[in-house]
Design a protein around this motif. Structure first.
Motif, PDB file in Angstrom:
ATOM      1  N   VAL A  53       0.875  -1.168   0.000  1.00  0.00           N
ATOM      2  CA  VAL A  53       0.000   0.000   0.000  1.00  0.00           C
ATOM      3  C   VAL A  53       0.912   1.219   0.000  1.00  0.00           C
ATOM      4  O   VAL A  53       1.871   1.265   0.767  1.00  0.00           O
ATOM      5  CB  VAL A  53      -0.904   0.046   1.248  1.00  0.00           C
ATOM      6  N   TYR A 106      -2.850   0.599  -4.257  1.00  0.00           N
ATOM      7  CA  TYR A 106      -2.573  -0.716  -3.690  1.00  0.00           C
ATOM      8  C   TYR A 106      -2.160  -1.640  -4.831  1.00  0.00           C
ATOM      9  O   TYR A 106      -2.830  -1.686  -5.874  1.00  0.00           O
ATOM     10  CB  TYR A 106      -3.798  -1.299  -2.982  1.00  0.00           C
ATOM     11  N   CYS A 125      -6.366   4.059  -5.994  1.00  0.00           N
ATOM     12  CA  CYS A 125      -7.355   4.403  -4.971  1.00  0.00           C
ATOM     13  C   CYS A 125      -7.820   5.840  -5.113  1.00  0.00           C
ATOM     14  O   CYS A 125      -8.978   6.147  -4.837  1.00  0.00           O
ATOM     15  CB  CYS A 125      -6.770   4.152  -3.593  1.00  0.00           C
ATOM     16  N   HIS A 168     -11.041   4.348  -5.740  1.00  0.00           N
ATOM     17  CA  HIS A 168     -10.704   2.955  -6.026  1.00  0.00           C
ATOM     18  C   HIS A 168     -11.087   2.500  -7.446  1.00  0.00           C
ATOM     19  O   HIS A 168     -12.197   1.998  -7.672  1.00  0.00           O
ATOM     20  CB  HIS A 168     -11.353   2.018  -4.998  1.00  0.00           C
ATOM     21  N   HIS A 226      -7.522  -4.277   0.561  1.00  0.00           N
ATOM     22  CA  HIS A 226      -7.048  -3.042   1.168  1.00  0.00           C
ATOM     23  C   HIS A 226      -8.237  -2.206   1.614  1.00  0.00           C
ATOM     24  O   HIS A 226      -9.351  -2.390   1.142  1.00  0.00           O
ATOM     25  CB  HIS A 226      -6.146  -2.260   0.213  1.00  0.00           C
ATOM     26  N   GLU A 242      -6.271   2.349   5.607  1.00  0.00           N
ATOM     27  CA  GLU A 242      -4.840   2.190   5.346  1.00  0.00           C
ATOM     28  C   GLU A 242      -4.291   3.386   4.570  1.00  0.00           C
ATOM     29  O   GLU A 242      -3.230   3.929   4.891  1.00  0.00           O
ATOM     30  CB  GLU A 242      -4.587   0.910   4.555  1.00  0.00           C
ATOM     31  N   LEU A 243      -5.016   3.780   3.528  1.00  0.00           N
ATOM     32  CA  LEU A 243      -4.577   4.917   2.722  1.00  0.00           C
ATOM     33  C   LEU A 243      -4.579   6.200   3.549  1.00  0.00           C
ATOM     34  O   LEU A 243      -3.654   7.029   3.456  1.00  0.00           O
ATOM     35  CB  LEU A 243      -5.490   5.072   1.510  1.00  0.00           C
TER      36      LEU A 243
END
Length: 254
Positions: free
Chosen positions: A119, A145, A161, A181, A204, A208-209
């Protein structure tokens, strides 16, 4: 917590950002001034290392500095998060990657993925790419990702993303512009004449991003907009008319 689909990855691995130690490590990184302060004080650019990892064939230790030109390999159950320049990376377990030098020592020009998953959030810049076995992505400033599937002949998965990415696979090219995404498969063999085919958003999470963007003083497209779209891999914040196709379905350009 946003919904997410898993394919060959565990829930525990995807939810790394929820760990208390990880949150503390990230907060300390930001509080100490991030990468500029780390460079000035000659501190490590590793935000967190859990489990075993190698750097250029030698064991990677917390406190070391990852530099452009280094090859990294993570072991089972490991998690590696680091920052170079205006880009932040989270490397999944069982990954092998190389970060290659850009215009300066602290600029990544190329992320070469041999296997595994990463990521990453990239600040604005030019001449930067992610190279995978069956797909190449030219990065213009985005969050992505990427994952290689050895069980499928090193078929490559890539999700833009948010941001703009130039996509290429075996001579087929397309432009990906995503606010939420937009996902692709880089096929080993053409499917219906296509090397780049539609994919779902898998393995993902939004969080996380957001986590990685925060390490380099950025926000994701949906944080800026204050809303999210449908996480179906099409890349749009709003529902699109049925006639509108996304890049993996447009006519092939060579």
């Amino acid at each position: 917590m946003t919904q997410h689909q898993l394919q060959g990855r565990s829930e525990k691995e995807i939810l790394w950002f929820q760990r208390r130690d990880t949150l503390k490590a990230a907060a300390a990184w930001v509080a100490m001034g991030g990468l500029p302060a780390a460079m000035a004080q000659q501190r490590s650019n590793i935000v967190e290392l859990r489990g075993d990892a190698l750097i250029n064939g030698n064991r990677l230790q917390n406190g070391q500095t990852i530099m452009t030109g280094d090859q990294l390999q993570t072991g089972p159950g490991s998690n590696l998060m680091f920052v170079i320049g205006n880009s932040a990376f989270q490397v999944r377990e069982n990954s092998v990657i190389t970060v290659e030098r850009g215009t300066t020592l602290n600029t990544v020009s190329l992320l070469r993925m041999i296997t595994g998953a990463v990521v990453s959030v990239w600040g604005k810049g030019s001449s930067r790419s992610i190279i995978m076995p069956t797909l190449t992505a030219g990065i213009r400033g985005t969050g992505v990702y990427a994952e290689v599937f050895p069980s499928q002949g090193n078929r490559s998965y890539f999700c833009n993303c948010y941001g703009t990415v130039d996509m290429e696979s075996n001579g087929q090219r397309t432009l990906s512009q995503s606010s939420y995404h937009q996902a692709f498969w880089g096929e080993v063999e053409p499917r219906d004449g296509r090397q780049l085919t539609p994919a779902n958003a898998i393995n993902h999470t939004d969080e996380e991003l957001e986590f990685l963007a925060g390490l380099v003083g950025q926000q994701t497209a949906w944080q800026i907009a204050g809303r999210k779209g449908v996480k179906d891999g099409r890349g749009y914040m709003d529902p699109q008319p049925p006639a509108q196709q996304y890049p993996a379905q447009t006519p092939v350009v060579r």
